[in-house]
Design an enzyme around this catalytic site. Structure first.
Site, PDB file in Angstrom:
ATOM      1  N   PRO A 158       0.824  -1.214   0.000  1.00  0.00           N
ATOM      2  CA  PRO A 158       0.000   0.000   0.000  1.00  0.00           C
ATOM      3  C   PRO A 158       0.858   1.264   0.000  1.00  0.00           C
ATOM      4  O   PRO A 158       1.846   1.350   0.723  1.00  0.00           O
ATOM      5  CB  PRO A 158      -0.810  -0.124   1.292  1.00  0.00           C
ATOM      6  N   GLU A 159       0.477   2.219  -0.835  1.00  0.00           N
ATOM      7  CA  GLU A 159       1.191   3.484  -0.920  1.00  0.00           C
ATOM      8  C   GLU A 159       0.306   4.578  -0.327  1.00  0.00           C
ATOM      9  O   GLU A 159      -0.729   4.302   0.303  1.00  0.00           O
ATOM     10  CB  GLU A 159       1.564   3.760  -2.379  1.00  0.00           C
ATOM     11  N   HIS A 192      -6.931 -14.739   9.979  1.00  0.00           N
ATOM     12  CA  HIS A 192      -5.887 -13.716   9.847  1.00  0.00           C
ATOM     13  C   HIS A 192      -6.308 -12.369  10.441  1.00  0.00           C
ATOM     14  O   HIS A 192      -5.695 -11.346  10.139  1.00  0.00           O
ATOM     15  CB  HIS A 192      -5.500 -13.550   8.382  1.00  0.00           C
ATOM     16  N   ARG A 223      22.405  14.104  -8.318  1.00  0.00           N
ATOM     17  CA  ARG A 223      22.190  12.662  -8.227  1.00  0.00           C
ATOM     18  C   ARG A 223      22.264  12.057  -9.624  1.00  0.00           C
ATOM     19  O   ARG A 223      21.554  12.488 -10.538  1.00  0.00           O
ATOM     20  CB  ARG A 223      20.829  12.352  -7.595  1.00  0.00           C
ATOM     21  N   ARG A 269      -0.211 -12.375   5.340  1.00  0.00           N
ATOM     22  CA  ARG A 269       1.240 -12.628   5.256  1.00  0.00           C
ATOM     23  C   ARG A 269       2.030 -12.000   6.402  1.00  0.00           C
ATOM     24  O   ARG A 269       3.231 -12.194   6.507  1.00  0.00           O
ATOM     25  CB  ARG A 269       1.756 -12.130   3.900  1.00  0.00           C
TER      26      ARG A 269
END
Length: 286
Positions: A2-3, A92, A167, A127
């Site tokens: 998830p972002e 879960h 960079r 998980r």
């Protein structure tokens, strides 16, 4: 993983059922997820009043009374669900919070409009890559070195240009660096670079001037669209109400290798950068 949009979707869904309400009881089904959970977590959460929910990068923060905060990371398969009736404990379902109704104006009192639980909040994680901590004070070590929020006022073209100056690595890799900008992951970095017309291969140090302005605008646009759509459901993400994240229907390049570009018809390509797949159009992105 998830972002920012997925976590922001969760935060917004939890606001009306958690803010200003009391945790009447807590079920904690195991002592660890990705890492060990705080000792006596269920006991320490029961009876606490929740303040204004916040998000920092990919983390959700749930402030409690007594100057403590729950820090939550969903991990790869974690999800939050909101129930209006007490749910059975699934295999879960590692943490379940029973929430009161709205408190009286004096949230420090025990006066409630309804003493029975009105909602149950379940954290499910098959998980177990998710994580929850309980900390005191203003910030947590996991948040200490984060860059600015990409939807905040401090994330500007001038900031981005300075942050990536000199960079030599690719801009796609730089966007995933949480110390430069918080909350952007693989999906939205690919989509923002496409919208800005910038190749993921381009050296980060060349992002300045008009390129930086286009990229900052594209990041904001993509993230706001994804939040409005409830995030992106590719495999595990669901919204707290059980709905999928519909931004998956808007994906222009991510996961579309070998398919035609929606803008020019060229074939979308995929390369590996720093162990992550990058998707892009070789003609639209330079």
């Amino acid at each position: 993983m998830p972002e920012l949009p997925e976590v922001e979707t969760v935060r917004r869904a939890l606001v009306p059922v958690m803010e200003g309400r009391r945790i009447l009881s807590a079920h904690v089904g195991r002592s660890d997820l990705r890492w060990s959970l705080p000792d006596r977590l269920a006991e320490r959460l029961a009876g606490r009043v929740v303040g204004g929910l916040r998000r920092r990068g990919k983390f959700a923060l749930l402030p409690l009374d007594q100057n403590e905060t729950i820090l939550l990371h969903l991990g790869m398969s974690g999800s939050i669900r909101i129930h209006q009736a007490e749910p059975p404990i699934g295999k879960h379902d590692h943490i379940i919070l029973a929430m009161s109704g709205p408190l009286a104006a004096d949230t420090g009192s025990d006066k409630r409009l309804d003493p029975a639980p009105q909602h149950w909040i379940t954290f499910n994680d098959p998980r177990r890559f998710g994580w929850l901590d309980l900390f005191s004070g203003e910030t947590h070590p996991m948040l200490a070195d984060m860059g600015p929020e990409p939807l905040g006022n401090s994330f500007t073209a001038e900031y981005l240009s300075a942050a990536v100056d000199r960079r030599t690595g690719p801009i796609k890799t730089a966007l995933l660096n949480q110390t430069l900008v918080a909350g952007i992951g693989n999906i939205y970095a690919c989509e923002a670079l496409f919208l800005a017309g910038l190749s993921p291969r381009r050296k980060a140090g060349t992002i300045r001037g008009g390129r930086a302005e286009r990229l900052v605008a594209a990041i904001r646009t993509v993230l706001n669209r994804a939040i409005a759509d409830g995030g992106t459901s590719l495999r595990d993400h669901v919204q707290p109400g059980g709905e999928i994240g519909y931004f998956v229907q808007r994906l222009a390049v991510y996961g579309r290798a070998g398919q035609p570009c929606t803008e020019c018809g060229s074939t979308i390509r995929s390369i590996t950068q720093s162990g992550r797949s990058s998707f892009y159009c070789p003609d639209c992105q330079r």
